[in-house]
Design a protein around this motif. Sequence first.
Motif, mmCIF file in Angstrom:
data_model
loop_
_atom_site.group_PDB
_atom_site.id
_atom_site.type_symbol
_atom_site.label_atom_id
_atom_site.label_comp_id
_atom_site.label_asym_id
_atom_site.label_seq_id
_atom_site.Cartn_x
_atom_site.Cartn_y
_atom_site.Cartn_z
ATOM 1 N N ARG A 27 35.262 45.214 65.685
ATOM 2 C CA ARG A 27 34.967 45.700 64.330
ATOM 3 C C ARG A 27 36.133 45.409 63.387
ATOM 4 N N GLN B 28 32.228 36.583 57.313
ATOM 5 C CA GLN B 28 31.755 37.960 57.214
ATOM 6 C C GLN B 28 30.881 38.100 55.982
ATOM 7 N N GLU C 57 23.678 41.784 59.962
ATOM 8 C CA GLU C 57 23.677 42.699 61.107
ATOM 9 C C GLU C 57 25.067 42.867 61.706
ATOM 10 N N ASN C 58 25.934 41.907 61.499
ATOM 11 C CA ASN C 58 27.294 41.944 62.030
ATOM 12 C C ASN C 58 28.319 42.027 60.909
ATOM 13 N N SER C 59 27.963 42.687 59.823
ATOM 14 C CA SER C 59 28.823 42.721 58.635
ATOM 15 C C SER C 59 30.132 43.469 58.856
ATOM 16 N N ASP C 60 30.225 44.228 59.931
ATOM 17 C CA ASP C 60 31.474 44.940 60.216
ATOM 18 C C ASP C 60 32.399 44.123 61.124
ATOM 19 N N LYS C 61 32.061 42.832 61.327
ATOM 20 C CA LYS C 61 32.866 41.973 62.199
ATOM 21 C C LYS C 61 33.066 40.614 61.540
ATOM 22 N N TYR D 92 23.735 32.522 69.012
ATOM 23 C CA TYR D 92 22.679 33.500 68.724
ATOM 24 C C TYR D 92 21.360 32.785 68.444
ATOM 25 N N VAL E 78 32.597 36.821 62.399
ATOM 26 C CA VAL E 78 31.870 36.017 63.386
ATOM 27 C C VAL E 78 32.201 34.546 63.157
ATOM 28 N N GLU F 155 29.428 31.496 67.336
ATOM 29 C CA GLU F 155 28.658 32.700 67.685
ATOM 30 C C GLU F 155 27.287 32.676 67.026
#
Length: 138
Positions: free
Chosen positions: A95, A74, A20-24, A34, A26, A30
């Motif tokens: 991003r 990532q 879900e956060n593949s463009d960042k 979560y 992490v 974090e």
Amino acid sequence: MRPSDYKTKQKEKILNFLKENSDKHVTAAEIIAYLSGGNESVGSATVYRYLDKLVSNNVVRKYYLDEKTGACYQFAENNQECHEHFHLKCIGCGRLYHIDCSYMKALSGHIFEHHGFKVDNSKTVLYGKCDECEKKNI
């Protein structure tokens, strides 16, 4: 629920968060935060062990953005390697952009030819603001 089901569920949540956060990028912290926000707690050792396994299997990339910050992770879409291009990171939204263009390749070539220095593109991150954040003045 069997203990093995619980661990599988935790791993699935970790992987889903990364997707879900593949463009960042992490951090493990974090991911832990979560997971702590839900009904289940997860030990940090479990998160780190699973991240190491995902990195070993080329499912997740591991980055060190600087010498002071811990590792960032990532999701690696289709298990693609990430060593041959530069990265741009938006300081507004976080991003991460993977820049694979001839200009950046020429820049890397210039640096090697004229300065005798081979750039490690897996650790090359240029910071700035994306177009959306610049427009929103974030």
